[in-house]
Each structure stands twice: as C-alpha cells, then as structure tokens.
Design a protein around this motif. Structure first.
Motif, short mmCIF file in Angstrom:
data_model
loop_
_atom_site.label_atom_id
_atom_site.label_comp_id
_atom_site.label_asym_id
_atom_site.label_seq_id
_atom_site.Cartn_x
_atom_site.Cartn_y
_atom_site.Cartn_z
N ALA A 38 0.82 -1.21 0.00
CA ALA A 38 0.00 0.00 0.00
C ALA A 38 0.86 1.26 0.00
O ALA A 38 0.39 2.34 -0.38
CB ALA A 38 -0.92 0.00 1.22
N LEU A 39 2.13 1.13 0.40
CA LEU A 39 2.99 2.31 0.51
C LEU A 39 4.11 2.33 -0.51
O LEU A 39 4.98 3.21 -0.46
CB LEU A 39 3.59 2.37 1.92
N VAL A 40 4.11 1.41 -1.46
CA VAL A 40 5.19 1.33 -2.46
C VAL A 40 5.26 2.61 -3.29
O VAL A 40 6.34 3.03 -3.70
CB VAL A 40 4.97 0.09 -3.37
N GLN A 41 4.13 3.26 -3.49
CA GLN A 41 4.10 4.46 -4.33
C GLN A 41 4.93 5.61 -3.73
O GLN A 41 5.36 6.51 -4.44
CB GLN A 41 2.66 4.93 -4.52
N LYS A 43 7.85 5.17 -2.10
CA LYS A 43 9.25 4.76 -2.01
C LYS A 43 10.15 5.62 -2.91
O LYS A 43 11.21 6.05 -2.45
CB LYS A 43 9.39 3.28 -2.34
N PRO A 44 9.75 5.95 -4.17
CA PRO A 44 10.65 6.76 -5.00
C PRO A 44 10.93 8.16 -4.43
O PRO A 44 12.01 8.71 -4.64
CB PRO A 44 9.90 6.88 -6.33
N ILE A 45 10.01 8.68 -3.69
CA ILE A 45 10.22 10.01 -3.09
C ILE A 45 11.40 9.96 -2.14
O ILE A 45 12.32 10.79 -2.22
CB ILE A 45 8.95 10.48 -2.35
N PHE A 46 11.39 8.99 -1.25
CA PHE A 46 12.43 8.92 -0.23
C PHE A 46 13.74 8.40 -0.79
O PHE A 46 14.81 8.81 -0.35
CB PHE A 46 11.94 8.07 0.95
N LEU A 47 13.69 7.51 -1.80
CA LEU A 47 14.92 7.06 -2.45
C LEU A 47 15.56 8.22 -3.20
O LEU A 47 16.79 8.38 -3.20
CB LEU A 47 14.63 5.90 -3.41
N GLY A 48 14.75 9.04 -3.84
CA GLY A 48 15.28 10.20 -4.55
C GLY A 48 15.94 11.18 -3.60
O GLY A 48 16.97 11.79 -3.93
N MET A 49 15.38 11.34 -2.42
CA MET A 49 15.99 12.24 -1.44
C MET A 49 17.32 11.69 -0.94
O MET A 49 18.26 12.44 -0.69
CB MET A 49 15.04 12.48 -0.27
N GLU A 50 17.43 10.37 -0.82
CA GLU A 50 18.69 9.76 -0.39
C GLU A 50 19.77 9.96 -1.45
O GLU A 50 20.91 10.27 -1.14
CB GLU A 50 18.51 8.26 -0.11
N VAL A 51 19.39 9.81 -2.72
CA VAL A 51 20.35 10.01 -3.80
C VAL A 51 20.77 11.47 -3.86
O VAL A 51 21.95 11.79 -4.02
CB VAL A 51 19.75 9.55 -5.16
N ALA A 52 19.81 12.38 -3.72
CA ALA A 52 20.12 13.80 -3.76
C ALA A 52 21.01 14.20 -2.59
O ALA A 52 21.83 15.10 -2.70
CB ALA A 52 18.83 14.61 -3.75
N LYS A 53 20.86 13.52 -1.48
CA LYS A 53 21.65 13.83 -0.29
C LYS A 53 23.12 13.49 -0.50
O LYS A 53 24.01 14.15 0.04
CB LYS A 53 21.09 13.01 0.87
N GLN A 54 23.38 12.50 -1.36
CA GLN A 54 24.75 12.04 -1.58
C GLN A 54 25.44 12.80 -2.72
O GLN A 54 26.64 12.64 -2.92
CB GLN A 54 24.76 10.55 -1.88
N GLU A 55 24.71 13.60 -3.46
CA GLU A 55 25.30 14.36 -4.55
C GLU A 55 26.13 15.51 -4.02
O GLU A 55 25.76 16.17 -3.05
CB GLU A 55 24.20 14.91 -5.47
N HIS A 56 27.23 15.76 -4.69
CA HIS A 56 28.10 16.88 -4.34
C HIS A 56 28.51 17.58 -5.62
O HIS A 56 28.78 16.94 -6.64
CB HIS A 56 29.36 16.40 -3.59
N SER A 57 28.62 18.88 -5.56
CA SER A 57 29.04 19.65 -6.72
C SER A 57 30.52 19.97 -6.56
O SER A 57 30.98 20.37 -5.50
CB SER A 57 28.23 20.95 -6.81
N HIS A 58 31.26 19.79 -7.67
CA HIS A 58 32.68 20.09 -7.64
C HIS A 58 32.98 21.41 -8.34
O HIS A 58 34.12 21.78 -8.50
CB HIS A 58 33.46 18.96 -8.31
N LYS A 59 31.95 22.09 -8.75
CA LYS A 59 32.10 23.36 -9.46
C LYS A 59 32.41 24.46 -8.44
O LYS A 59 31.78 24.55 -7.39
CB LYS A 59 30.82 23.69 -10.22
N ALA A 60 33.39 25.27 -8.79
CA ALA A 60 33.75 26.38 -7.90
C ALA A 60 32.70 27.47 -8.04
O ALA A 60 32.28 27.83 -9.13
CB ALA A 60 35.12 26.92 -8.27
N LEU A 61 32.31 27.99 -6.93
CA LEU A 61 31.30 29.02 -6.90
C LEU A 61 31.99 30.36 -6.67
O LEU A 61 32.58 30.60 -5.63
CB LEU A 61 30.29 28.74 -5.79
N LEU A 62 31.93 31.21 -7.68
CA LEU A 62 32.57 32.51 -7.58
C LEU A 62 31.50 33.57 -7.32
O LEU A 62 30.57 33.73 -8.11
CB LEU A 62 33.32 32.84 -8.87
N LEU A 63 31.65 34.25 -6.24
CA LEU A 63 30.73 35.31 -5.92
C LEU A 63 31.34 36.64 -6.34
O LEU A 63 32.54 36.86 -6.14
CB LEU A 63 30.44 35.34 -4.41
N PRO A 64 30.54 37.51 -6.93
CA PRO A 64 31.10 38.81 -7.33
C PRO A 64 31.46 39.65 -6.11
O PRO A 64 30.87 39.50 -5.04
CB PRO A 64 29.96 39.45 -8.13
#
Length: 145
Positions: A38-41, A43-64
């Motif tokens: 009944a709750l399988v629908q 599951k993708p929400i929380f799995l997506g949040m776990e994947v997004a939590k592990q993402e890291h950006s390697h791009k340097a952020l330059l502020l003016p």
C-alpha cells in the motif's frame, strides 16, 4: 501496527508537521528492501531524497565582489520633495484668475439662475392649482350627467 504508524507519519509529513526524528524513521522505512504494498508508491520520493543527499558539486562558486551599499534613501527623499513641490506649485498656478468682466458675467449668470429658479417654483405652484381645476371639471361632469 507499524504500518498504521508509518501511514500516520506520512500524513503528518505531507502536512509538514513531522520532526526530524520522524522523518528519519520514514527515510529508514522506505530505503529498506521490503515496503508494504500500500505504501510502495511513496518509495521513489524517499529514495530520490537519499540520492540527492549524496550528490556533491565540484564546481567552484565565484561570488562577485560586493560593493558597499550606498544609502540612497536621501535621493528618494529629495525626489519625493520635488514631486510634491511641483504638484503643489502647479496646483496654485493653475488656479484661474478672473478678470473684472468675467466676474461681472458670473454675477449676472447667478442672478439669472436665481430668477429662473423663482419662475420655476411659481410655475410648479400654478401647475398644482391646475390639478384642482381638472378635478373640479371631472366632478362637474359626473354631477351634470
């Protein structure tokens, strides 16, 4: 029992009323292998949040380089004073100044208007008297028939 608890937590989660601990319980439940049918629908929400939590950006952020903000409030105050001053000045300058001839014409117009109002009132009173004459004529016709 656990399924009811998870459903209650889901309802509260979608209403934005869960604490961080309750959200962790939901994440742990939906990231495990076995989830109730009944709750399988959800599951993708929380799995997506776990994947997004592990993402890291390697791009340097330059502020003016930020320049110190100059207080421009005084400029706005000066502009507002100028606008108000121009408005008041144009109002006083646009006031019509009547010549002697125009003032005499206005006085004559007022006198004429008053005379016409007096005439109108007298005519209205006369019209009221005519209604009595009409009633008299109707009554006379009834009597002499």
């Amino acid at each position: 029992m656990e399924l009811d608890n998870i459903k209650k937590l889901l309802d509260a989660y979608f209403e934005g009323m869960t604490s961080l601990e309750e959200e962790k319980i939901l994440r742990d439940y939906f990231t495990q292998q076995t989830v109730a049918d009944a709750l399988v629908q959800y599951k993708p929400i929380f799995l997506g949040m776990e994947v997004a939590k592990q993402e890291h950006s390697h791009k340097a952020l330059l502020l003016p380089d930020s320049k110190p903000k100059v207080n421009k409030a005084w400029r706005y105050s000066v502009a507002a004073i100028l606008v108000v001053g121009l408005g008041v000045g144009s109002f006083y300058l646009s006031q019509s100044r009547y010549t002697q001839e125009e003032m005499e014409a206005l006085a004559a117009f007022e006198q004429s208007k008053n005379a016409m109002m007096l005439l109108s009132e007298n005519l209205n009173r006369g019209t009221e008297q005519l209604s009595y004459v009409k009633q008299f004529a109707i009554t006379k016709d009834r009597i002499f028939e």
